[in-house]
Design an enzyme around this catalytic site. Structure first.
Site, mmCIF file in Angstrom:
data_model
loop_
_atom_site.group_PDB
_atom_site.id
_atom_site.type_symbol
_atom_site.label_atom_id
_atom_site.label_comp_id
_atom_site.label_asym_id
_atom_site.label_seq_id
_atom_site.Cartn_x
_atom_site.Cartn_y
_atom_site.Cartn_z
ATOM 1 N N ASP A 133 0.763 -1.256 0.000
ATOM 2 C CA ASP A 133 0.000 0.000 0.000
ATOM 3 C C ASP A 133 0.798 1.315 0.000
ATOM 4 O OD1 ASP A 133 -1.445 -2.139 0.961
ATOM 5 O OD2 ASP A 133 -2.220 -1.099 2.700
ATOM 6 N N GLU A 142 -10.367 -2.266 4.410
ATOM 7 C CA GLU A 142 -9.034 -1.720 4.659
ATOM 8 C C GLU A 142 -8.907 -0.348 3.982
ATOM 9 O OE1 GLU A 142 -6.293 -5.661 4.970
ATOM 10 O OE2 GLU A 142 -6.646 -5.050 2.917
ATOM 11 N N TRP A 149 -3.691 -9.211 -3.417
ATOM 12 C CA TRP A 149 -3.241 -10.092 -2.328
ATOM 13 C C TRP A 149 -3.328 -11.565 -2.700
ATOM 14 C CZ3 TRP A 149 0.087 -8.825 0.976
ATOM 15 C CH2 TRP A 149 0.110 -7.568 1.560
HETATM 16 C C1 FRU Z 1 -3.802 -3.485 2.900
HETATM 17 C C2 FRU Z 1 -3.187 -3.869 4.227
HETATM 18 C C3 FRU Z 1 -3.543 -2.830 5.278
HETATM 19 C C4 FRU Z 1 -2.425 -2.972 6.254
HETATM 20 C C5 FRU Z 1 -1.263 -3.252 5.366
HETATM 21 C C6 FRU Z 1 -0.204 -4.118 5.986
HETATM 22 O O1 FRU Z 1 -3.200 -4.072 1.806
HETATM 23 O O2 FRU Z 1 -3.631 -5.157 4.588
HETATM 24 O O3 FRU Z 1 -4.818 -3.018 5.831
HETATM 25 O O4 FRU Z 1 -2.241 -1.817 7.027
HETATM 26 O O5 FRU Z 1 -1.767 -3.876 4.200
HETATM 27 O O6 FRU Z 1 0.932 -4.215 5.179
#
Ligand code: FRU
Length: 504
Positions: A54, A226, A314
């Site tokens: 992210d 998220e 993901w």
């Molecule tokens: C989104 C996420 C967020 C988290 C981060 C961890 O892709 O899962 O929710 O803060 O990645 O790397």
């Protein structure tokens, strides 16, 4: 809630478990023989080495755009989450700086945001402006923490009162996004909490009070929510007609499988966000497989609302075959709203700055038929194409074409669907679901299809009808596959095409 993301986080804090421990998230990683410079993007950010996800802390300050992001400084898999730091003056050329935030006794540094505290409401800057970052400390539980910088983001001091928002007993409780709300004269913070968004307010960025919650019975709930964001935009550029846009990423549950980003149009009164439209309606920002956790920039001087996302998913991020880096960002995009049949909708266009690095313009116009062999070459290109639909049931542009395959960007006239087909795009065995076609419904009024395709070494971003439909897909073509060919399959269509190399 599915427990995949939670398992991912547990693995991170634990000792070095192999990729296999990610279970259903990915197929086993493939061996990486060597480095893959031919897949390094020309005009979007990718780290020198190692893992990123992210974007975080996107902010413009003192002449620079700052890009922080989730990063493992010591490996090419997710773990040791830290904030990488890069700066740019034009959103196209990025300079990577030393890592900004590293794990501490409160845990790893998960996603978050940054703002310019112009009037030193936080009291950290002796009355001057400075940068404040809010991020998730991911330790035994997820809590929100603060760090501040008085040297243009080069060094950061973590607040000794951390966490500023302790965990209330919710496992997935993260990704603070902060903005200044002028009408109420306070800071507003959004937080993803399970599959809800919590909204907080603060006078000073340190003391937070919960104001409201959003999300029950609204939108898609097939995964954990998220990386929220919330901003106001004019409809069709009319400042007298604005809407608020709530951004919520979700994993899993996306339309192309795995992770994706949904949005809601509505109103924010300084306390509560109210979505308009049917409660069960789901709107996706990008129907490709690879646009996740986008975040908008704070403080952009000319009032543009800009964002960029992580170009991955993901479902298979851990198996992306690039080396020595893994992960990259999308091109920065300018956001807008427009009236559409189903109500006000989001539009996205590559930032104007992308046009400044165009070179070597080539153009063609004429009638395409089945046998046409119009072609250009390039592996980092900006393609602007207009099709006057004729008898051909499918029209479009192949990119990254060669003996090793092609990526097809097309419009299926009967289905009314814009698509990217990466089934035969080169190295497509990244995961079981990777070789696929991803599409989005698109109405083409007056029989004229306007396509903009930014094809950059290992990524295709398609913007149709001036940003009304967007698809982003990763692809891993053979290094020799650099042909670009407009097509009209099974009939005729008129087309005009401009192709530019992207040369930062
Ligand atoms: C989104 C996420 C967020 C988290 C981060 C961890 O892709 O899962 O929710 O803060 O990645 O790397």
């Amino acid at each position: 809630l599915p427990d995949l993301p939670r398992r991912r986080f547990l693995i991170s804090t634990g000792a070095l478990l192999g990729l296999g421990a990610l279970g259903g998230l990915t197929t086993p990683g493939r061996a990486i023989a060597g480095e893959t410079p031919h897949w390094r993007p020309a005009v979007r950010f990718a780290p020198e080495r190692n893992w990123i996800n992210d974007p975080n802390g996107l902010v413009f300050f003192d002449g620079e755009y700052h890009l922080f992001c989730q990063h493992n400084p010591s490996g090419d898999q997710w773990g040791n989450m830290s904030w990488l730091h890069a700066v740019s003056t034009d959103l196209v050329r990025w300079q990577e700086l030393p890592v900004a935030l590293e794990p501490d006794e409160l845990g790893a540094i998960f996603s978050g945001s940054a703002v310019v505290d112009h009037h030193d409401t936080s009291g950290f800057f002796g009355g001057k402006p400075g940068l404040v970052a809010l991020y998730t400390s991911a330790g035994d539980s997820q809590q929100q923490s603060l760090a501040h910088s008085s040297d243009r983001g080069r060094t950061w001091t973590k607040y000794d009162g951390n966490p500023v928002i302790p965990n209330p007993g919710i496992a997935d409780f993260r990704d603070p996004k902060v903005f200044w709300h002028e009408p109420t004269g306070r800071w507003v913070l959004l937080l993803a909490a399970g599959d809800r968004i919590q909204i907080y307010g603060s006078p000073n960025l340190r003391d937070w009070e919960q104001l409201s919650e959003f999300g029950a019975e609204r939108g898609a709930h097939g995964g954990v929510w998220e990386c929220p964001d919330l901003f106001e935009l004019p409809v069709d550029g009319d400042p007298a007609r604005t809407r608020w846009v709530m951004i919520v990423s979700i994993n899993p549950g996306g339309p192309a499988g795995g992770s994706a980003t949904q949005y809601f149009i509505g109103d924010f009164d300084g306390t509560t966000f109210t979505a308009e439209g049917p409660a069960d309606e789901v709107r996706w920002a990008d129907r490709g497989a690879d646009f996740y956790a986008p975040q908008s920039f704070s403080d952009v001087p000319d009032g543009r609302r800009l964002w960029l996302g992580w170009t991955s998913n993901w479902d298979y991020a851990a198996a992306i075959p690039t080396s020595p880096w893994r992960g990259m960002m999308s091109t920065p995009r300018e956001l807008g709203l427009t009236d559409a049949a189903g109500g006000v909708q989001l539009v996205q266009r590559p930032v104007a700055e992308l046009s400044d690095v165009r070179a070597n313009r080539r153009a063609w116009g004429g009638v395409l038929t089945d046998g046409s062999d119009v072609e250009f070459r390039g592996s980092a290109v900006d393609v602007v194409a207009t099709f006057r639909l004729g008898t051909a049931p499918v029209v479009g542009v192949d990119v990254f074409a060669g003996p090793g395959g092609r990526t097809r960007v097309g419009y299926d006239v009967a289905a009314g669907e814009l698509f990217v087909d990466r089934t035969d795009s080169g190295e497509a065995q990244v995961s079981q679901q990777f070789p696929a076609r991803h599409g989005t419904p698109l109405a083409v009024d007056g029989g004229v299809l306007a396509l903009r395709v930014v094809a950059d070494r290992s990524c295709v971003e398609v913007f149709a009808q001036d940003g009304r439909a967007v698809l982003t897909d990763l692809v891993f073509p053979d290094s020799g596959s650099d042909r670009i060919a407009p097509f009209a399959a099974g009939g005729r269509a008129e087309a005009e095409l401009e192709v530019f190399d992207l040369t930062p």
